[in-house]
Structures are given as structure tokens and as C-alpha cells.
Enzyme design. Sequence first.
Site, short mmCIF file in Angstrom:
data_model
loop_
_atom_site.label_atom_id
_atom_site.label_comp_id
_atom_site.label_asym_id
_atom_site.label_seq_id
_atom_site.Cartn_x
_atom_site.Cartn_y
_atom_site.Cartn_z
N ASP A 139 61.45 15.17 70.28
CA ASP A 139 60.57 16.55 70.61
C ASP A 139 60.72 16.79 72.08
O ASP A 139 61.05 16.36 73.10
CB ASP A 139 59.34 16.41 69.66
CG ASP A 139 58.92 17.59 69.39
OD1 ASP A 139 58.84 18.80 70.24
OD2 ASP A 139 58.94 17.78 68.14
N HIS A 140 59.85 17.70 72.39
CA HIS A 140 59.80 18.22 73.80
C HIS A 140 59.29 17.29 75.02
O HIS A 140 58.54 16.48 74.86
CB HIS A 140 58.84 19.46 73.91
CG HIS A 140 57.34 18.94 73.62
ND1 HIS A 140 56.48 18.81 74.52
CD2 HIS A 140 56.58 19.11 72.60
CE1 HIS A 140 55.38 18.46 73.99
NE2 HIS A 140 55.40 18.75 72.86
N ASP A 141 59.53 17.37 75.95
CA ASP A 141 59.32 16.60 77.36
C ASP A 141 59.48 15.08 77.15
O ASP A 141 58.91 14.42 77.83
CB ASP A 141 58.02 17.07 77.57
CG ASP A 141 57.73 18.42 78.05
OD1 ASP A 141 58.40 18.81 78.94
OD2 ASP A 141 56.92 19.02 77.17
#
Length: 215
Positions: A139-141
Amino acid sequence: MRRPSRLILLGAGGHAKVIAELARAAGWQIAGFLAPRSERGEENLGAPLLGDGADLTADPSWLEQNDLFPAIGEGEIRWREFVRLAAAGARVPSLIHPNAIVSPSARIEAGAVVMAGAIIQADSVVGPAAIINTGAQVDHDCTIGAGAMIAPGAVLCGAVHVGDHAFVGAGAVIVPGIHIGRGAFVGAGTTVVNDLHEGTQLKASRRSQVAPIAE
């Protein structure tokens, strides 16, 4: 018509077979495998076995006419071969399966591979020679370190950091913001809710299949 880019793979085992088919699906021409000829014959998936490639500079055409890629599943050997390719001046691409979903803001470093069905979300980074295996979700980051392996079906929630040469097993789930240390091992099916220090091993309980919580 553009001539297909040529790729030589280091290794000819099961992981290399998957890499070869992924690369072909992404438009590469497999020029061969740097692996010894054996009782299996002189080809692998229709491409020649070129020998062990101990001296990459012995045949300058390998580096001039082809990109090269470390198609080896075992992490320590894969990283060693990636470093050897870089030292020899080889062009080492990243490889992404056409059926993977990769955010345009994500960064996939040289020698890394993103397998079929994997998802890499916004502002995530996949380090050099890392593997995001079949159906894994990042997922993000998130940050995936150099030479790390994210096994099939693993789920990394937002802002997870996986250190260099760490392993996250099939179906493992890592909750948001967790830091997995360098060389740590997360077993298949484990849920990680606390940070793991460098070299830590965390495995699911055989009896309950409920993940232990790291101290």
C-alpha cells in the site's frame, strides 16, 4: 517496427522461468540464461543455456547487446549476482508484469521485479533486486529494501518499512506503520502488529495459526 529489447537472465531455476515468462509478456526477447548446460539439455523455455557466466567480461557482446537480470530466488545469491552485474557495467532493468498494478508515483529500482497480480500503491519504493511476488499488495508510502522478498499474497498496509534482505512470507499481513528490520523473517500467514528488530524471526503458531507478538 522496434526491435525487441534483449535480456539475459542469471539463473535457470523455477524463479528464472517465472521471470522469463514475465519478461516476454512485457515485451522482452530472452536471449538466454547464464547457467550451465546439464542433463536437461541446452535450452530452457526455448532460450539457450549460455554457461555459468563466471567472467561477464569474457564475451563483451553480452554487455553490449543485452540487458542482464539476476533471476535467482534465493536472496543472498540474488543480491551477490546483482552487485556483480553492476560492477561489470551491465544494464540491469526493473521488470513489471503487465498484469501488475503499479502507481505512477511508485519507484521500482534496478533489478527489482513485480509479479503478476501484485499491487504497488502511491509513493511506495521497491529497492534494488527486491521481489514483489505474485498477488502481493504494497500500500501507499511503503519502502521495500534492497534484496528483500515479499512472497505471494502478502499484504503490507500503509507506510510499512521492510529492511534490506528481509523476507515476508506468503499471506502475511503487516499493519500500518510497522518497521521490519534488516534481514528479518516473517513467516507465512503471520500478522505483524509490532516492529521487528534486525534479524528477528516471527512465525505463526502451528496450533492456533495466530501470530505471536514480538516483544
